[in-house]
Write a protein that holds these residues in place. Sequence first.
Motif, PDB file in Angstrom:
ATOM      1  N   ILE A   1      -4.638  13.879  -3.916  1.00 17.95           N
ATOM      2  CA  ILE A   1      -5.437  12.662  -4.085  1.00 17.95           C
ATOM      3  C   ILE A   1      -6.663  12.661  -4.896  1.00 17.95           C
ATOM      4  CG2 ILE A   1      -6.986  10.970  -2.421  1.00 17.95           C
ATOM      5  CD1 ILE A   1      -4.247  10.542  -2.107  1.00 17.95           C
ATOM      6  N   MET A   2      -7.335  13.334  -4.897  1.00 19.21           N
ATOM      7  CA  MET A   2      -8.643  13.654  -5.881  1.00 19.21           C
ATOM      8  C   MET A   2      -8.269  13.791  -7.352  1.00 19.21           C
ATOM      9  SD  MET A   2     -11.636  13.283  -4.361  1.00 19.21           S
ATOM     10  CE  MET A   2     -12.934  14.353  -5.419  1.00 19.21           C
ATOM     11  N   SER A   3      -7.136  14.053  -7.664  1.00 17.32           N
ATOM     12  CA  SER A   3      -6.675  14.199  -9.029  1.00 17.32           C
ATOM     13  C   SER A   3      -5.600  13.613  -9.750  1.00 17.32           C
ATOM     14  CB  SER A   3      -6.343  15.877  -9.316  1.00 17.32           C
ATOM     15  OG  SER A   3      -5.060  16.180  -8.477  1.00 17.32           O
ATOM     16  N   ARG A   4      -4.869  12.570  -9.024  1.00 19.59           N
ATOM     17  CA  ARG A   4      -4.156  11.829  -9.367  1.00 19.59           C
ATOM     18  C   ARG A   4      -4.392  10.196  -9.479  1.00 19.59           C
ATOM     19  NH1 ARG A   4      -2.469  16.965  -8.028  1.00 19.59           N
ATOM     20  NH2 ARG A   4      -0.401  17.223  -8.270  1.00 19.59           N
ATOM     21  N   ASP A   5      -4.194   9.568 -10.622  1.00 14.97           N
ATOM     22  CA  ASP A   5      -4.426   7.991 -10.725  1.00 14.97           C
ATOM     23  C   ASP A   5      -3.504   7.563  -9.724  1.00 14.97           C
ATOM     24  OD1 ASP A   5      -5.816   8.721 -13.077  1.00 14.97           O
ATOM     25  OD2 ASP A   5      -4.296   8.261 -14.265  1.00 14.97           O
ATOM     26  N   SER A   6      -4.301   6.239  -9.003  1.00  9.08           N
ATOM     27  CA  SER A   6      -3.843   5.327  -8.064  1.00  9.08           C
ATOM     28  C   SER A   6      -4.228   3.870  -8.588  1.00  9.08           C
ATOM     29  CB  SER A   6      -4.156   5.965  -6.878  1.00  9.08           C
ATOM     30  OG  SER A   6      -3.525   4.957  -5.898  1.00  9.08           O
ATOM     31  N   VAL A   7      -3.587   3.548  -9.619  1.00  4.94           N
ATOM     32  CA  VAL A   7      -3.735   2.077 -10.195  1.00  4.94           C
ATOM     33  C   VAL A   7      -2.741   1.351  -9.560  1.00  4.94           C
ATOM     34  CG1 VAL A   7      -4.108   0.749 -12.177  1.00  4.94           C
ATOM     35  CG2 VAL A   7      -5.022   3.263 -12.016  1.00  4.94           C
ATOM     36  N   LEU A   8      -3.192   0.275  -8.787  1.00  6.73           N
ATOM     37  CA  LEU A   8      -2.138  -0.431  -8.181  1.00  6.73           C
ATOM     38  C   LEU A   8      -2.419  -2.033  -8.209  1.00  6.73           C
ATOM     39  CD1 LEU A   8      -2.781   1.243  -4.738  1.00  6.73           C
ATOM     40  CD2 LEU A   8      -0.962   1.637  -6.457  1.00  6.73           C
ATOM     41  N   ASN A   9      -1.370  -2.841  -8.197  1.00  7.30           N
ATOM     42  CA  ASN A   9      -1.247  -4.468  -8.594  1.00  7.30           C
ATOM     43  C   ASN A   9      -1.094  -4.979  -7.326  1.00  7.30           C
ATOM     44  OD1 ASN A   9      -0.458  -6.907  -9.297  1.00  7.30           O
ATOM     45  ND2 ASN A   9       0.540  -6.239 -11.191  1.00  7.30           N
ATOM     46  N   ASP A  10      -1.954  -6.019  -6.899  1.00 10.01           N
ATOM     47  CA  ASP A  10      -2.006  -6.732  -5.805  1.00 10.01           C
ATOM     48  C   ASP A  10      -1.647  -8.188  -6.005  1.00 10.01           C
ATOM     49  OD1 ASP A  10      -4.275  -7.955  -6.833  1.00 10.01           O
ATOM     50  OD2 ASP A  10      -5.659  -7.439  -5.251  1.00 10.01           O
ATOM     51  N   ALA A  11      -0.960  -8.520  -7.110  1.00  4.05           N
ATOM     52  CA  ALA A  11      -0.597  -9.865  -7.452  1.00  4.05           C
ATOM     53  C   ALA A  11       0.140 -10.501  -6.355  1.00  4.05           C
ATOM     54  CB  ALA A  11       0.311 -10.012  -8.715  1.00  4.05           C
ATOM     55  N   LYS A  12       1.118  -9.788  -5.647  1.00  5.37           N
ATOM     56  CA  LYS A  12       1.909 -10.269  -4.600  1.00  5.37           C
ATOM     57  C   LYS A  12       1.388 -10.808  -3.322  1.00  5.37           C
ATOM     58  CE  LYS A  12       5.767  -8.817  -1.859  1.00  5.37           C
ATOM     59  NZ  LYS A  12       6.806  -7.651  -1.414  1.00  5.37           N
ATOM     60  N   ALA A  13       0.068 -10.104  -2.955  1.00  3.45           N
ATOM     61  CA  ALA A  13      -0.583 -10.775  -2.082  1.00  3.45           C
ATOM     62  C   ALA A  13      -1.409 -11.865  -2.356  1.00  3.45           C
ATOM     63  CB  ALA A  13      -1.547  -9.615  -1.529  1.00  3.45           C
ATOM     64  N   ARG A  14      -1.742 -11.905  -3.535  1.00  7.01           N
ATOM     65  CA  ARG A  14      -2.532 -13.215  -4.138  1.00  7.01           C
ATOM     66  C   ARG A  14      -1.768 -14.462  -4.091  1.00  7.01           C
ATOM     67  NH1 ARG A  14      -7.461 -11.562  -7.425  1.00  7.01           N
ATOM     68  NH2 ARG A  14      -7.878  -9.478  -6.890  1.00  7.01           N
ATOM     69  N   THR A  15      -0.303 -13.975  -4.423  1.00  6.60           N
ATOM     70  CA  THR A  15       0.758 -15.352  -4.487  1.00  6.60           C
ATOM     71  C   THR A  15       1.252 -15.604  -3.129  1.00  6.60           C
ATOM     72  OG1 THR A  15       1.505 -14.544  -6.681  1.00  6.60           O
ATOM     73  CG2 THR A  15       2.853 -15.882  -5.395  1.00  6.60           C
ATOM     74  N   ASP A  16       1.620 -14.778  -2.351  1.00 11.39           N
ATOM     75  CA  ASP A  16       2.210 -14.936  -1.193  1.00 11.39           C
ATOM     76  C   ASP A  16       1.425 -15.344   0.063  1.00 11.39           C
ATOM     77  OD1 ASP A  16       4.505 -14.236  -2.438  1.00 11.39           O
ATOM     78  OD2 ASP A  16       5.153 -12.657  -1.098  1.00 11.39           O
ATOM     79  N   MET A  17       0.236 -14.768  -0.049  1.00 15.36           N
ATOM     80  CA  MET A  17      -0.740 -14.988   1.082  1.00 15.36           C
ATOM     81  C   MET A  17      -2.142 -15.760   0.747  1.00 15.36           C
ATOM     82  SD  MET A  17      -0.630 -11.036   2.750  1.00 15.36           S
ATOM     83  CE  MET A  17      -1.895 -11.117   3.677  1.00 15.36           C
TER      84      MET A  17
END
Length: 320
Positions: free
Chosen positions: A286-302
């Motif tokens: 967890i400390m050494s891997r990138d975790s770059v996520l996209n939340d467009a779905k929550a913005r659109t649906d919710m």
Amino acid sequence: MRIFVTGASGFVGGAAVRKLVADGHDVRAMSRSEKSDAKIAALGGKSVRCDLEDVAAAHIGDAEAIIHAAAFVEQWGPRDAWRKFNVDGTARMLKATREAGAKRFIHIGTEAALFHGQHLRGVDETYPIAPNSPYPYSSTKAQAEQLVRDANAPGFETIVLRPRFIWGPGDTTLLPLIVQMARAGKFMWVNGGRSMTSTTHINNLIHAIDLALSKGHGGEAYFILDDGVRPMREMMSGMAASQGVDLGDKSVPGWLADTIGATCEIAWSTLPLKRDPPLTRFSAMIMSRDSVLNDAKARTDMGYRPLISVEEGLRALAAR
């Protein structure tokens, strides 16, 4: 609305109970002890004595919605603990909820359900979960999420919210651990803290939970994130600085952290060692891997939008 919450003694569940009560909802919460009873009462909720091993429809009562925030999140524990709580406990909650006649089940998932040791870069909800991950937390949270999504049916809507790196006031795990390790001289970065990460302030997650009571499509998962991405070092240093702590510059390369984590797990699995290992494979990953996520779905649906920025959140932490 009548709402039943699990994990009310924890960071997310407790914050959810506080906000839902303040908004006028009738909130009941799973409680396993007198200590939990007192905490739930202080938040304004009503405790229901049960746990993930014995919860039944009678405990759910006439609740209209469930917020399932309870999980086994420890980095180390008995071999069967993650499955017992995260998978079997979720299955039992789903069964009790359906039998009670509740209409909506909101499950607090995690981006960790996608990890099997790789980087996550520009990932959205189409990315596959990892039910066979070598990390017990990841695999069991993936399996639990699949149970929740598969349970969606007419009259019984299930939604999974996936925060990443939850932080903010009331944090009982991450920030206290960082501060404790730093003050003991045991904190070290992995790869200099250069890995990039999305984050989720607790207020933004609670806002998403509130939205999910009536919005979002059943059977779907949604990333819930702060605006922007940052190096792990920038984020964690800012959190620690809010408590007057400097995390320093000590660092180990990722390959060495992975090796140390694996070695610790072997030693702790074979020797009668009582304390938790200083590092696990999951923590190193967890400390050494990138975790770059996209939340467009929550913005659109919710209609989700962060209520608080990272900068505002860090200032608020420092002011406490």
